[in-house]
Motif scaffolding. Structure first.
Motif, PDB file in Angstrom:
ATOM      1  N   PHE A  69       0.814  -1.215   0.000  1.00 33.38           N
ATOM      2  CA  PHE A  69       0.000   0.000   0.000  1.00 33.38           C
ATOM      3  C   PHE A  69       0.852   1.271   0.000  1.00 33.38           C
ATOM      4  O   PHE A  69       0.502   2.239  -0.669  1.00 33.38           O
ATOM      5  CB  PHE A  69      -0.953  -0.007   1.198  1.00 33.38           C
ATOM      6  CG  PHE A  69      -2.000  -1.073   1.116  1.00 33.38           C
ATOM      7  CD1 PHE A  69      -3.174  -0.855   0.416  1.00 33.38           C
ATOM      8  CD2 PHE A  69      -1.798  -2.313   1.708  1.00 33.38           C
ATOM      9  CE1 PHE A  69      -4.143  -1.846   0.309  1.00 33.38           C
ATOM     10  CE2 PHE A  69      -2.757  -3.313   1.610  1.00 33.38           C
ATOM     11  CZ  PHE A  69      -3.927  -3.088   0.909  1.00 33.38           C
ATOM     12  N   ILE A  70       1.942   1.272   0.754  1.00 28.36           N
ATOM     13  CA  ILE A  70       2.841   2.432   0.801  1.00 28.36           C
ATOM     14  C   ILE A  70       4.253   1.930   0.532  1.00 28.36           C
ATOM     15  O   ILE A  70       4.794   1.130   1.301  1.00 28.36           O
ATOM     16  CB  ILE A  70       2.799   3.131   2.178  1.00 28.36           C
ATOM     17  CG1 ILE A  70       1.358   3.436   2.597  1.00 28.36           C
ATOM     18  CG2 ILE A  70       3.649   4.392   2.137  1.00 28.36           C
ATOM     19  CD1 ILE A  70       0.631   4.411   1.701  1.00 28.36           C
TER      20      ILE A  70
ATOM     21  N   TYR B 167      -4.927   4.057   5.700  1.00 28.61           N
ATOM     22  CA  TYR B 167      -4.257   4.930   4.746  1.00 28.61           C
ATOM     23  C   TYR B 167      -5.324   5.820   4.103  1.00 28.61           C
ATOM     24  O   TYR B 167      -6.145   5.350   3.314  1.00 28.61           O
ATOM     25  CB  TYR B 167      -3.510   4.114   3.702  1.00 28.61           C
ATOM     26  CG  TYR B 167      -2.525   3.129   4.307  1.00 28.61           C
ATOM     27  CD1 TYR B 167      -1.624   3.547   5.288  1.00 28.61           C
ATOM     28  CD2 TYR B 167      -2.514   1.788   3.918  1.00 28.61           C
ATOM     29  CE1 TYR B 167      -0.729   2.656   5.858  1.00 28.61           C
ATOM     30  CE2 TYR B 167      -1.620   0.892   4.486  1.00 28.61           C
ATOM     31  CZ  TYR B 167      -0.736   1.331   5.452  1.00 28.61           C
ATOM     32  OH  TYR B 167       0.149   0.442   6.029  1.00 28.61           O
ATOM     33  N   LEU B 168      -5.302   7.082   4.478  1.00 28.45           N
ATOM     34  CA  LEU B 168      -6.319   8.043   4.033  1.00 28.45           C
ATOM     35  C   LEU B 168      -5.659   8.992   3.052  1.00 28.45           C
ATOM     36  O   LEU B 168      -4.903   9.889   3.432  1.00 28.45           O
ATOM     37  CB  LEU B 168      -6.882   8.796   5.242  1.00 28.45           C
ATOM     38  CG  LEU B 168      -7.260   7.909   6.448  1.00 28.45           C
ATOM     39  CD1 LEU B 168      -7.803   8.768   7.585  1.00 28.45           C
ATOM     40  CD2 LEU B 168      -8.251   6.827   6.055  1.00 28.45           C
ATOM     41  N   LEU B 169      -5.961   8.812   1.776  1.00 22.33           N
ATOM     42  CA  LEU B 169      -5.261   9.512   0.705  1.00 22.33           C
ATOM     43  C   LEU B 169      -6.162  10.544   0.038  1.00 22.33           C
ATOM     44  O   LEU B 169      -7.352  10.308  -0.166  1.00 22.33           O
ATOM     45  CB  LEU B 169      -4.774   8.517  -0.353  1.00 22.33           C
ATOM     46  CG  LEU B 169      -4.032   7.274   0.138  1.00 22.33           C
ATOM     47  CD1 LEU B 169      -3.570   6.443  -1.057  1.00 22.33           C
ATOM     48  CD2 LEU B 169      -2.868   7.646   1.035  1.00 22.33           C
TER      49      LEU B 169
ATOM     50  N   ASP C  47      -9.854   6.037   0.961  1.00 21.05           N
ATOM     51  CA  ASP C  47      -9.607   5.596   2.344  1.00 21.05           C
ATOM     52  C   ASP C  47      -9.568   4.071   2.403  1.00 21.05           C
ATOM     53  O   ASP C  47     -10.504   3.398   1.966  1.00 21.05           O
ATOM     54  CB  ASP C  47     -10.707   6.104   3.272  1.00 21.05           C
ATOM     55  CG  ASP C  47     -10.751   7.625   3.334  1.00 21.05           C
ATOM     56  OD1 ASP C  47      -9.746   8.260   2.991  1.00 21.05           O
ATOM     57  OD2 ASP C  47     -11.810   8.161   3.724  1.00 21.05           O
ATOM     58  N   THR C  48      -8.467   3.550   2.981  1.00 26.75           N
ATOM     59  CA  THR C  48      -8.276   2.105   3.082  1.00 26.75           C
ATOM     60  C   THR C  48      -7.995   1.728   4.529  1.00 26.75           C
ATOM     61  O   THR C  48      -7.122   2.325   5.172  1.00 26.75           O
ATOM     62  CB  THR C  48      -7.101   1.651   2.195  1.00 26.75           C
ATOM     63  OG1 THR C  48      -7.337   2.042   0.843  1.00 26.75           O
ATOM     64  CG2 THR C  48      -6.931   0.138   2.259  1.00 26.75           C
TER      65      THR C  48
ATOM     66  N   THR D 132     -10.649  -2.985   3.454  1.00 18.09           N
ATOM     67  CA  THR D 132     -11.794  -2.363   2.779  1.00 18.09           C
ATOM     68  C   THR D 132     -11.374  -0.990   2.275  1.00 18.09           C
ATOM     69  O   THR D 132     -10.506  -0.337   2.861  1.00 18.09           O
ATOM     70  CB  THR D 132     -12.990  -2.210   3.727  1.00 18.09           C
ATOM     71  OG1 THR D 132     -12.641  -1.328   4.807  1.00 18.09           O
ATOM     72  CG2 THR D 132     -13.410  -3.560   4.281  1.00 18.09           C
ATOM     73  N   GLN D 133     -12.012  -0.558   1.207  1.00 18.84           N
ATOM     74  CA  GLN D 133     -11.637   0.725   0.600  1.00 18.84           C
ATOM     75  C   GLN D 133     -12.872   1.481   0.139  1.00 18.84           C
ATOM     76  O   GLN D 133     -13.799   0.895  -0.442  1.00 18.84           O
ATOM     77  CB  GLN D 133     -10.709   0.480  -0.594  1.00 18.84           C
ATOM     78  CG  GLN D 133     -10.188   1.732  -1.261  1.00 18.84           C
ATOM     79  CD  GLN D 133      -9.142   1.397  -2.319  1.00 18.84           C
ATOM     80  OE1 GLN D 133      -9.480   1.207  -3.479  1.00 18.84           O
ATOM     81  NE2 GLN D 133      -7.876   1.295  -1.904  1.00 18.84           N
ATOM     82  N   SER D 134     -12.852   2.781   0.391  1.00 18.38           N
ATOM     83  CA  SER D 134     -13.899   3.682  -0.082  1.00 18.38           C
ATOM     84  C   SER D 134     -13.259   4.746  -0.960  1.00 18.38           C
ATOM     85  O   SER D 134     -12.295   5.400  -0.549  1.00 18.38           O
ATOM     86  CB  SER D 134     -14.611   4.339   1.096  1.00 18.38           C
ATOM     87  OG  SER D 134     -15.524   5.333   0.659  1.00 18.38           O
TER      88      SER D 134
END
Length: 403
Positions: free
Chosen positions: A147-148, A216-218, A229-230, A254-256
């Motif tokens: 993810f990062i 992780y809020l991008l 947001d993951t 989960t991801q939005s």
């Protein structure tokens, strides 16, 4: 009274001398920290060739990446690091395309290594027994880079501008947080993004593995709604018997993804198991980047993407149908080096008409050391297309050293 007066005078003199000498002592400590500066350099020369079954011409790139930096000693826990990065085409072997920089657009297959010279890292660090704080431009790579990541495979690696805090709560618990206001991407400075990103990663380790929770809020800072947001949970570890070392990993997230006009949700799943026997490592993996009814695929824009889903880089952007990746890996040491072979079978998570089988890929890798100073590597990827993309072959040969 005279004795008391003498004592007072001596005390005054002692404090005066201490006050006078303190700046000198601090200056000496600063001098020691600065005189302890270490210089470093890293040279990486690589050939990459790419051939695709389409109208694009075959690509060839011979590039040299150079890192050159300095790092100070510590003063009261404080230190700094400055590092420059340069990537150059060598011997005129630059027949390839880098779309985001406008280099040879539409002519050749893509090799994402632009020529560039830029500031790679520049940060001030504070470190104590259980905390480390960095402020400035820095590399951030968390867990497996899924993810990062730093995308260090490419010649212009990814770094971040911001502040990060790593706090060792105890021997078993570690917490990491970063706020990032600029993503320095792999396509040189012109393609960097201003951002408002938050990375939170907390882990607990014991003798059977490591449990990690993350958020992780991008968001790209462009005055347009684009939140990604993951939230996830990962467990990975190993268990060793007399003859076998068992490997296991399970992860869910989960991801939005929200914009001004859309709101998508998707899930991520990873299951992986393997064993190490007599120096041979064998693993099976099943990874799903889910889809939201065929309209959106789970995204990992800050990942070291080349590391996952095949080295031919077919799935740098997850298809809207999502992606299922079944993989089998075997690796061992032989003839003075390390050999790795991987097979991938790709399928859609939510199939559409004529879009279901995404093809398969085989990967091979050999790495070794020469004279203990040089790393040599050969790498190959062959993707066979079905309902997605086109047949693709890529090959790499490299040599690197650092000092």
């Amino acid at each position: 009274m005279k004795t008391a007066a003498k004592m007072i005078n001596k005390t005054i003199i002692a404090f005066s001398l201490t006050a006078a000498l303190t700046p000198i002592a601090h200056a000496a400590e600063w001098y020691d920290a600065l005189s302890d500066i270490k210089a470093s350099a890293d040279l990486y020369l690589r050939y990459e060739g790419a051939s695709q079954d389409n109208a694009l011409r075959d690509a060839n790139a011979l590039t040299l990446r150079t890192f050159a930096g300095i790092e100070s000693g510590e003063y009261n826990g404080f230190s700094f690091k400055v590092e420059m990065e340069d990537s150059r085409i060598v011997l005129g072997q630059g027949d390839y395309t880098v779309g985001p920089t406008g280099y040879n657009v539409g002519e050749y297959s893509v090799i994402a290594d632009p020529e560039t010279t830029e500031l790679d890292q520049a940060y001030i660090q504070y470190r104590s027994d259980n905390i480390k704080v960095k402020a400035g431009r820095q590399v951030i790579a968390l867990d497996t880079h899924r993810f990062i990541g730093s995308v260090a495979w490419r010649q212009d690696r990814q770094t971040f501008d911001g502040i990060s805090v790593n706090y060792k709560v105890s021997d078993n618990i570690n917490a990491f947080y970063a706020y990032v206001n600029q993503r320095n991407r792999i396509f040189a400075e012109a393609a960097d993004f201003d951002s408002k990103d938050h990375f939170l990663n907390v882990s607990y380790s014991n003798n059977i593995g490591k449990l990690t929770a993350y958020a992780y809020l991008l968001e790209i800072d462009n005055d347009v709604e684009n939140a990604l947001d993951t939230y996830g949970l990962r467990f990975a570890g190993a268990y060793k018997t007399d003859t076998i070392k068992w490997l296991y990993t399970a992860e869910v997230a989960t991801q939005s993804a929200q914009t001004d006009t859309t709101d998508f949700d998707a899930t991520y799943t990873l299951l992986e198991g393997g064993a190490v026997v007599s120096g041979i490592t064998a693993k099976l993996g099943y990874e799903v980047l889910g889809s939201d009814d065929g309209n959106y695929g789970f995204a990992t824009p800050l990942s070291t993407l080349h590391k996952f889903n095949g080295w031919s880089d077919q799935f740098l952007n997850t298809p809207t149908q999502g992606l299922k990746d079944f993989s089998a890996t075997i690796s061992t040491r032989f003839a003075g080096g390390k050999w790795t072979a991987i097979y991938h079978q790709f399928d859609a998570d939510e199939a559409a008409i004529a879009i279901d089988d995404f093809g398969n890929e085989i990967n091979f890798l050999y790495t070794t050391k020469v004279a203990e100073k040089f790393n040599l590597g050969v790498k190959y990827a062959n993707y066979s297309a079905q309902d997605f993309s086109v047949d693709t072959e890529r090959v790499w040969v490299w040599v690197s050293t650092k000092f």
